[in-house]
Design an enzyme around this catalytic site. Structure first.
Site, PDB file in Angstrom:
ATOM      1  N   HIS A 279       0.866  -1.198   0.000  1.00  9.59           N
ATOM      2  CA  HIS A 279       0.000   0.000   0.000  1.00  9.59           C
ATOM      3  C   HIS A 279       0.893   1.235   0.000  1.00  9.59           C
ATOM      4  O   HIS A 279       1.497   1.571   1.009  1.00  9.59           O
ATOM      5  CB  HIS A 279      -0.916   0.016   1.233  1.00  9.59           C
TER       6      HIS A 279
ATOM      7  N   HIS B 258       1.562   5.411  -1.695  1.00 10.30           N
ATOM      8  CA  HIS B 258       1.228   6.598  -2.504  1.00 10.30           C
ATOM      9  C   HIS B 258       2.517   7.184  -3.070  1.00 10.30           C
ATOM     10  O   HIS B 258       3.397   7.590  -2.307  1.00 10.30           O
ATOM     11  CB  HIS B 258       0.530   7.654  -1.646  1.00 10.30           C
TER      12      HIS B 258
ATOM     13  N   LYS C  99      -9.238  -0.068  -6.038  1.00  6.38           N
ATOM     14  CA  LYS C  99      -9.298   0.551  -4.713  1.00  6.38           C
ATOM     15  C   LYS C  99     -10.640   1.244  -4.486  1.00  6.38           C
ATOM     16  O   LYS C  99     -11.073   2.063  -5.303  1.00  6.38           O
ATOM     17  CB  LYS C  99      -8.159   1.578  -4.588  1.00  6.38           C
TER      18      LYS C  99
ATOM     19  N   HIS D 133     -10.473   1.300   1.643  1.00  5.13           N
ATOM     20  CA  HIS D 133     -10.269   2.291   2.707  1.00  5.13           C
ATOM     21  C   HIS D 133     -11.495   2.139   3.596  1.00  5.13           C
ATOM     22  O   HIS D 133     -12.583   2.593   3.246  1.00  5.13           O
ATOM     23  CB  HIS D 133     -10.149   3.711   2.143  1.00  5.13           C
TER      24      HIS D 133
ATOM     25  N   HIS E  18      -4.663  -0.611   5.750  1.00  6.95           N
ATOM     26  CA  HIS E  18      -4.249   0.173   6.928  1.00  6.95           C
ATOM     27  C   HIS E  18      -5.230   0.044   8.099  1.00  6.95           C
ATOM     28  O   HIS E  18      -5.823   1.015   8.544  1.00  6.95           O
ATOM     29  CB  HIS E  18      -4.015   1.651   6.576  1.00  6.95           C
TER      30      HIS E  18
ATOM     31  N   ASP F 229       1.389   2.711   3.532  1.00  5.62           N
ATOM     32  CA  ASP F 229       0.571   3.911   3.333  1.00  5.62           C
ATOM     33  C   ASP F 229       1.425   5.172   3.370  1.00  5.62           C
ATOM     34  O   ASP F 229       0.922   6.237   3.743  1.00  5.62           O
ATOM     35  CB  ASP F 229      -0.565   3.991   4.361  1.00  5.62           C
TER      36      ASP F 229
HETATM   37  O1  DOR Z   1      -3.435   9.500   5.551  1.00  5.22           O
HETATM   38  C1  DOR Z   1      -3.779   9.197   4.426  1.00  5.22           C
HETATM   39  N1  DOR Z   1      -3.215   9.746   3.336  1.00  5.22           N
HETATM   40  N2  DOR Z   1      -4.778   8.312   4.287  1.00  5.22           N
HETATM   41  C2  DOR Z   1      -5.294   8.052   3.093  1.00  5.22           C
HETATM   42  O2  DOR Z   1      -6.208   7.275   3.033  1.00  5.22           O
HETATM   43  C3  DOR Z   1      -4.818   8.742   1.873  1.00  5.22           C
HETATM   44  C4  DOR Z   1      -3.469   9.234   2.034  1.00  5.22           C
HETATM   45  C5  DOR Z   1      -3.094  10.258   0.994  1.00  5.22           C
HETATM   46  O3  DOR Z   1      -3.316  10.002  -0.196  1.00  5.22           O
HETATM   47  O4  DOR Z   1      -2.536  11.298   1.341  1.00  5.22           O
HETATM   48 ZN    ZN Z   2      -3.386   5.060   1.503  1.00  2.00          ZN
END
Ligand code: DOR
Ligand code: ZN
Length: 351
Positions: A15, A17, A101, A138, A176, A249
């Site tokens: 997971h 970003h 997702k 999520h 998460h 995450d």
């Molecule tokens: O804290 C987070 N940041 N939770 C999420 O679900 C998305 C992520 C983000 O893309 O910044």
């Molecule tokens: Zn995330």
């Protein structure tokens, strides 16, 4: 005598970003130093909703990696009320798309195009169950009247449990997870349900948001919970149960967007992610179980081969920098100016 060094099958991050543009160029190399593969979240603006967009994004990620990197981005699609069964069929055929997702609309960063009512996504979800394309969730409801700290548990009751009852063939990763309720739910569910756990939810409870003042860099979603929940997550992660596996995450935001009147959710941990998990497992007296959690169970769940190579971590305390440059912006990494107990060898890292 405590272990001074550990060697693991190269881990994967289930997971992650990576963003796009300058942020992508800043953060991708940190993940690629540590992990063989990562499941890449599709919550760009606009979101990655179609297979050709996921392919194009994958190309930009590969471009952002160091020349000698063999890191493999595993792409996902962003589910909307309008995702068609045809697009799901294309995704299931596409070699680089591994999951879809679900962001409940309004749950988090760039979730405005997310699902407003799970009933609307049913044609896509039925097709995913039929073709065994995993759903990543999520798991938080978004109704304003639901207490921020209860949103995961209410999601289990109102959305996830009924969905699994309706589509028992659907493979789901509960992303998460942050509560004892989620741990219990995954343990009691069928073998088609797995869960990722972040380093921050294993290391910190909600006091970290308020230690000496408001701490925007400790704000993520789902938000940190109380100590009893953190302890349940550590127990799950270190238990050797293959349904719990690593997903950082890691979610970079520019410093000004975090230190703001209305600060963004997201903690950037890619620069020391596997190192932090090693701290957790060491503190729990379970270092020998880190490899299963970090390098085996996620691949097994997704039906992918385990990685071939290894990484080595040394017990050598170090301090991440206060900030990292990110294009015109700066990024405040997790543990900035504090100590991380484990470290990659010099030849394997940039920091
Ligand atoms: O804290 C987070 N940041 N939770 C999420 O679900 C998305 C992520 C983000 O893309 O910044
Ligand atoms: Zn995330």
């Amino acid at each position: 005598m405590p272990a001074m060094q550990i060697t693991l099958t190269r881990p994967d991050d289930w997971h992650l970003h990576l963003r796009d543009g300058a942020a992508l160029a800043t953060v991708a190399p940190f993940t690629a130093e540590r992990f063989g593969r990562a499941i890449i979240m599709p919550n760009l603006n606009p979101p990655v909703t179609a297979v050709d967009e996921a392919e194009a994004y994958r190309g930009r990620i590969l471009q952002a990696l160091p020349d000698n990197s063999d890191f493999e981005p595993l792409m996902t699609l962003y589910l909307t009320d309008r995702t068609s069964a045809d697009e799901i069929a294309r995704a299931a055929e596409a070699p680089h798309v591994h999951a879809v997702k679900l962001y409940p609309a309004g749950a988090t960063t760039n979730s405005e195009s997310g699902v407003t009512d799970i009933a609307r996504a049913m044609p896509a979800l039925e097709k995913m169950a039929e073709l065994d394309l995993p759903l990543l969730v999520h798991g938080e409801v978004t109704r304003a009247e639901i207490d921020m700290f209860d949103r995961e548990q209410v999601f289990i009751e109102e959305v996830l449990a009924p969905l699994l009852e309706r589509l028992p063939a659907l493979r789901v990763v509960f992303e998460h997870i942050t509560t004892a309720a989620a741990v219990d739910f995954v343990r009691a569910s069928s073998h088609r349900i797995g869960a990722t756990i972040t380093p921050q939810h294993l290391l910190y409870n909600r006091n970290a948001l308020f230690s000496g003042g408001l701490r925007p860099h400790m704000f993520c979603l789902p938000v940190l919970k109380r100590e009893r929940h953190r302890a349940a997550l550590v127990e799950a992660a270190t238990s050797g149960n293959p349904r719990f596996f690593l997903g950082t995450d890691s979610a970079p935001h520019p410093r000004h967007a975090k230190e703001s009147d209305c600060g963004c959710a997201g903690i950037f941990s890619a620069h020391c992610a596997i190192e932090l998990y090693a701290e957790v497992f060491e503190q729990a007296g379970a270092l020998e179980r880190l490899e299963g959690f970090a390098s085996h169970f996620g691949a097994d769940f997704y039906g992918l081969p385990r990685n071939q190579g290894t990484i080595t971590l040394r017990r050598e305390p170090w301090q991440p920098p206060a900030t990292l440059p990110m294009g015109e912006d700066t990024l405040v990494p997790l543990r900035a100016g504090e100590t991380v107990a484990w470290r990659l060898p010099r030849e394997a890292r940039a920091l």
